[in-house]
Design a protein around this motif. Structure first.
Motif, PDB file in Angstrom:
ATOM      1  N   LYS A 115       0.842  -1.207   0.000  1.00 47.17           N
ATOM      2  CA  LYS A 115       0.000   0.000   0.000  1.00 47.17           C
ATOM      3  C   LYS A 115       0.874   1.253   0.000  1.00 47.17           C
ATOM      4  N   GLY A 116       0.501   2.194  -0.850  1.00 49.01           N
ATOM      5  CA  GLY A 116       1.249   3.441  -0.938  1.00 49.01           C
ATOM      6  C   GLY A 116       2.539   3.264  -1.725  1.00 49.01           C
ATOM      7  N   ALA A 117       3.421   4.204  -1.581  1.00 46.47           N
ATOM      8  CA  ALA A 117       4.712   4.144  -2.277  1.00 46.47           C
ATOM      9  C   ALA A 117       5.527   2.978  -1.724  1.00 46.47           C
ATOM     10  N   PRO A 118       6.370   2.369  -2.569  1.00 52.54           N
ATOM     11  CA  PRO A 118       7.194   1.276  -2.051  1.00 52.54           C
ATOM     12  C   PRO A 118       8.114   1.791  -0.947  1.00 52.54           C
ATOM     13  N   SER A 119       8.313   0.944   0.027  1.00 57.37           N
ATOM     14  CA  SER A 119       9.217   1.312   1.113  1.00 57.37           C
ATOM     15  C   SER A 119      10.637   1.422   0.571  1.00 57.37           C
ATOM     16  N   PRO A 120      11.510   2.121   1.281  1.00 59.93           N
ATOM     17  CA  PRO A 120      12.910   2.186   0.841  1.00 59.93           C
ATOM     18  C   PRO A 120      13.537   0.795   0.704  1.00 59.93           C
ATOM     19  N   VAL A 121      13.134  -0.132   1.558  1.00 61.11           N
ATOM     20  CA  VAL A 121      13.677  -1.492   1.501  1.00 61.11           C
ATOM     21  C   VAL A 121      13.234  -2.181   0.209  1.00 61.11           C
ATOM     22  N   MET A 122      11.951  -2.046  -0.146  1.00 62.64           N
ATOM     23  CA  MET A 122      11.463  -2.647  -1.389  1.00 62.64           C
ATOM     24  C   MET A 122      12.092  -1.986  -2.606  1.00 62.64           C
ATOM     25  N   ALA A 123      12.250  -0.686  -2.577  1.00 61.30           N
ATOM     26  CA  ALA A 123      12.877   0.024  -3.692  1.00 61.30           C
ATOM     27  C   ALA A 123      14.324  -0.431  -3.876  1.00 61.30           C
ATOM     28  N   GLU A 124      15.025  -0.623  -2.792  1.00 59.73           N
ATOM     29  CA  GLU A 124      16.414  -1.077  -2.872  1.00 59.73           C
ATOM     30  C   GLU A 124      16.488  -2.510  -3.390  1.00 59.73           C
ATOM     31  N   MET A 125      15.592  -3.371  -2.951  1.00 55.72           N
ATOM     32  CA  MET A 125      15.599  -4.749  -3.443  1.00 55.72           C
ATOM     33  C   MET A 125      15.279  -4.778  -4.928  1.00 55.72           C
TER      34      MET A 125
END
Length: 135
Positions: A115-125
């Motif tokens: 939900k919402g913008a991807p978390s920094p962790v998901m963006a990095e992965m």
């Protein structure tokens, strides 16, 4: 299936694809890891061409990943992603591109489950997976 891949090559492609979804699920653990994994896996099930045939033939025993951390999973999956692109490219450049597109779509589907913008962790992965696709 136009491109013939060895059993080992097929296993590598399956580990790469389903492992990428597992990495996204691990990265989204603060949200709904199950929904992320489900949406990513459903995206893989829509793959076409040789890649689609290979992914459709996946057996659960092939998809058991050793270790209990995202780091252990990444150590197996990220090199498998790069290897999959290379082996598919050696057989058929179009299938290598199909694999890249399939993984990117699965990553996007997994990211949208959050939900919402991807978390920094998901963006990095996601960045790491894309880097492995382009290596």
């Amino acid at each position: 299936m136009n491109t013939t891949l060895s059993a080992q090559d097929q296993t590598t492609v399956r580990i790469a694809a389903y492992g990428a979804v597992s990495l996204m699920s691990a990265a989204g653990i603060a949200g709904s890891a199950h929904k992320i994994g489900t949406d990513g896996a459903l995206a893989l099930s829509a793959a076409t061409g040789t890649v689609g045939h290979v992914l459709a033939g996946a057996k659960a025993k092939e998809l058991k990943f050793p270790g209990k951390s995202a780091a252990a999973l990444a150590e197996q999956v990220l090199p498998a992603i790069t290897e999959s692109v290379q082996l598919l490219k050696a057989h058929d450049e179009a299938e290598a591109e199909n694999f890249r597109a399939t993984i990117r779509i699965a990553i996007e589907a997994a990211t949208r489950a959050h939900k919402g913008a991807p978390s920094p962790v998901m963006a990095e992965m996601s960045r790491k997976i894309n880097e492995a696709l382009d290596a």
